[in-house]
Design a protein around this motif. Structure first.
Motif, PDB file in Angstrom:
ATOM      1  N   ASN A 117      17.118  45.263  -5.868  1.00 42.11           N
ATOM      2  CA  ASN A 117      18.148  44.972  -5.147  1.00 42.11           C
ATOM      3  C   ASN A 117      18.848  43.596  -5.775  1.00 42.11           C
ATOM      4  N   LYS A 118      20.254  43.715  -5.570  1.00 39.01           N
ATOM      5  CA  LYS A 118      21.057  42.356  -5.908  1.00 39.01           C
ATOM      6  C   LYS A 118      20.774  41.327  -5.009  1.00 39.01           C
ATOM      7  N   PRO A 119      20.987  40.122  -5.500  1.00 41.54           N
ATOM      8  CA  PRO A 119      20.836  38.788  -4.877  1.00 41.54           C
ATOM      9  C   PRO A 119      21.296  38.910  -3.220  1.00 41.54           C
ATOM     10  N   TRP A 120      22.692  39.311  -3.015  1.00 41.94           N
ATOM     11  CA  TRP A 120      23.169  39.237  -1.459  1.00 41.94           C
ATOM     12  C   TRP A 120      22.446  39.918  -0.711  1.00 41.94           C
ATOM     13  N   ARG A 121      22.186  41.417  -1.248  1.00 37.89           N
ATOM     14  CA  ARG A 121      21.205  42.127  -0.349  1.00 37.89           C
ATOM     15  C   ARG A 121      19.788  41.685  -0.089  1.00 37.89           C
ATOM     16  N   SER A 122      19.376  41.097  -1.113  1.00 39.12           N
ATOM     17  CA  SER A 122      18.098  40.677  -1.029  1.00 39.12           C
ATOM     18  C   SER A 122      17.908  39.436   0.094  1.00 39.12           C
ATOM     19  N   PHE A 123      18.988  38.712  -0.076  1.00 40.64           N
ATOM     20  CA  PHE A 123      19.271  37.537   0.919  1.00 40.64           C
ATOM     21  C   PHE A 123      19.223  38.128   2.303  1.00 40.64           C
ATOM     22  N   LEU A 124      19.956  38.939   2.529  1.00 43.49           N
ATOM     23  CA  LEU A 124      19.997  39.643   3.989  1.00 43.49           C
ATOM     24  C   LEU A 124      18.761  40.048   4.548  1.00 43.49           C
ATOM     25  N   ASP A 125      17.991  40.982   3.373  1.00 45.79           N
ATOM     26  CA  ASP A 125      16.909  41.474   3.966  1.00 45.79           C
ATOM     27  C   ASP A 125      15.774  40.303   4.250  1.00 45.79           C
ATOM     28  N   GLY A 126      15.632  39.201   3.439  1.00 41.38           N
ATOM     29  CA  GLY A 126      14.901  38.196   3.605  1.00 41.38           C
ATOM     30  C   GLY A 126      15.221  37.485   5.043  1.00 41.38           C
ATOM     31  N   ILE A 127      16.723  37.253   5.555  1.00 44.49           N
ATOM     32  CA  ILE A 127      16.931  36.715   6.702  1.00 44.49           C
ATOM     33  C   ILE A 127      16.651  37.661   7.599  1.00 44.49           C
ATOM     34  N   GLY A 128      16.759  38.924   7.723  1.00 46.15           N
ATOM     35  CA  GLY A 128      16.502  39.834   8.530  1.00 46.15           C
ATOM     36  C   GLY A 128      15.012  39.981   9.007  1.00 46.15           C
ATOM     37  N   ASN A 129      13.975  40.041   8.074  1.00 48.28           N
ATOM     38  CA  ASN A 129      12.683  40.163   8.221  1.00 48.28           C
ATOM     39  C   ASN A 129      12.048  38.947   8.625  1.00 48.28           C
ATOM     40  N   ALA A 130      12.733  37.632   8.071  1.00 46.88           N
ATOM     41  CA  ALA A 130      11.976  36.526   8.982  1.00 46.88           C
ATOM     42  C   ALA A 130      12.579  36.235  10.129  1.00 46.88           C
ATOM     43  N   PHE A 131      13.512  36.648  10.605  1.00 44.95           N
ATOM     44  CA  PHE A 131      14.192  36.742  12.158  1.00 44.95           C
ATOM     45  C   PHE A 131      13.146  37.781  12.859  1.00 44.95           C
ATOM     46  N   GLY A 132      12.915  38.738  12.323  1.00 44.87           N
ATOM     47  CA  GLY A 132      12.214  39.843  13.026  1.00 44.87           C
ATOM     48  C   GLY A 132      10.619  39.166  13.339  1.00 44.87           C
ATOM     49  N   TYR A 133      10.250  38.534  12.179  1.00 47.76           N
ATOM     50  CA  TYR A 133       8.814  37.766  12.325  1.00 47.76           C
ATOM     51  C   TYR A 133       8.889  36.782  13.244  1.00 47.76           C
ATOM     52  N   GLY A 134      10.104  35.658  13.254  1.00 48.79           N
ATOM     53  CA  GLY A 134       9.968  34.770  14.134  1.00 48.79           C
ATOM     54  C   GLY A 134      10.252  34.893  15.613  1.00 48.79           C
ATOM     55  N   ILE A 135      11.024  35.952  15.996  1.00 49.08           N
ATOM     56  CA  ILE A 135      11.323  36.216  17.171  1.00 49.08           C
ATOM     57  C   ILE A 135      10.115  36.817  18.051  1.00 49.08           C
ATOM     58  N   ILE A 136       9.276  37.279  17.331  1.00 53.60           N
ATOM     59  CA  ILE A 136       8.026  37.569  17.950  1.00 53.60           C
ATOM     60  C   ILE A 136       6.892  36.469  18.262  1.00 53.60           C
ATOM     61  N   LEU A 137       6.935  35.457  17.201  1.00 50.63           N
ATOM     62  CA  LEU A 137       6.254  34.212  17.335  1.00 50.63           C
ATOM     63  C   LEU A 137       6.608  33.554  18.401  1.00 50.63           C
ATOM     64  N   ILE A 138       7.964  33.300  18.676  1.00 50.26           N
ATOM     65  CA  ILE A 138       8.621  32.632  19.608  1.00 50.26           C
ATOM     66  C   ILE A 138       8.359  33.337  20.981  1.00 50.26           C
ATOM     67  N   ILE A 139       8.312  34.550  21.080  1.00 45.92           N
ATOM     68  CA  ILE A 139       8.084  35.350  22.335  1.00 45.92           C
ATOM     69  C   ILE A 139       6.824  34.779  22.847  1.00 45.92           C
TER      70      ILE A 139
END
Length: 234
Positions: A148-170
């Motif tokens: 995929n192109k850089p912009w979609r890859s950036f959003l994918d990285g942010i989304g998955n990191a948020f999903g990972y981080g929110i579980i850690l924080i909870i």
């Protein structure tokens, strides 16, 4: 004269088609790259990846937040870099290239943590270095950034990191609150509530042990799947 008019109309028509087919930065398809990892495709609770760090560094809330931000930087930047190089990386050495990119970003994060939050860096210990082997990061580079192109890859990285981080924080929220009576190191449960002071409450030491982190993740998965029918397996 007639040929010039026809040529001009053809150029205008082509410009209109290009405008219509250009996807907005935050189109519905792109927004799903950020929203899906929160629930329907969460890296920890649905894909069951990155469990080790979720168990090890969630005793306190502050290290969990630092770890979540670190993974977000490495995953988003790594996705963009690999996406930019995707047409130039020979297929046979793509894994090596991805590891080099991730390792360089992790070293950068490690040095920044040592420079500005040294105590947290010591608390996170080897787990910052182990970001290199985090299944979530290598999985997203291999499965998404390479295609995929850089912009979609950036959003994918942010989304998955948020999903990972929110579980850690909870998980860290409940472990620190019920295990130590604090949040971010600040006393939350009043001293007068504790049994030693004549109250009714005592900190639950089991919350500070890794097995309780696993149980907390299990409870989150149970609650999530009971609310989201898409995740119920037949």
């Amino acid at each position: 004269m007639a040929e010039e008019v026809l040529e001009k109309e053809a150029v205008e028509q082509e410009a209109k088609v290009t405008t219509k087919t250009r996807e907005p930065l935050f189109s519905k398809r792109n927004r799903k790259l950020i929203s899906d990892p929160f629930d329907d495709d969460n890296p920890i609770t649905v894909q069951v990846l990155g469990i080790c760090s979720a168990l090890a560094i969630t005793v306190k809330l502050y290290p969990a937040v630092v770890m979540a931000i670190s993974v977000m930087f490495v995953l988003a930047a790594g996705n963009v870099i690999v996406s930019l190089m995707r047409n130039f990386i020979p297929n046979r050495i793509r894994i090596i290239v991805q590891l080099v990119v991730v390792a360089a970003l992790v070293v950068l994060v490690d040095q920044v943590l040592k420079a500005f939050v040294y105590d947290v860096s010591k608390e996170l210990s080897v787990f910052v270095g182990l970001i290199i082997t985090n299944c979530i990061i290598m999985g997203r580079l291999e499965a998404f950034a390479l295609g995929n192109k850089p912009w979609r890859s950036f959003l994918d990285g942010i989304g998955n990191a948020f999903g990972y981080g929110i579980i850690l924080i909870i998980v860290a929220f409940f472990r620190e609150l019920l295990g130590s009576g604090t949040l971010f190191g600040l006393q939350i449960i009043p001293d007068s509530w504790y049994i030693v002071n004549g109250g009714f409450y005592s900190n639950n030491g089991f919350m500070l042990l890794p097995p309780m982190a696993l149980i907390t993740v299990g409870i989150i998965i149970w609650v999530q799947r009971s609310r989201n029918t898409k995740l119920i397996e037949e």
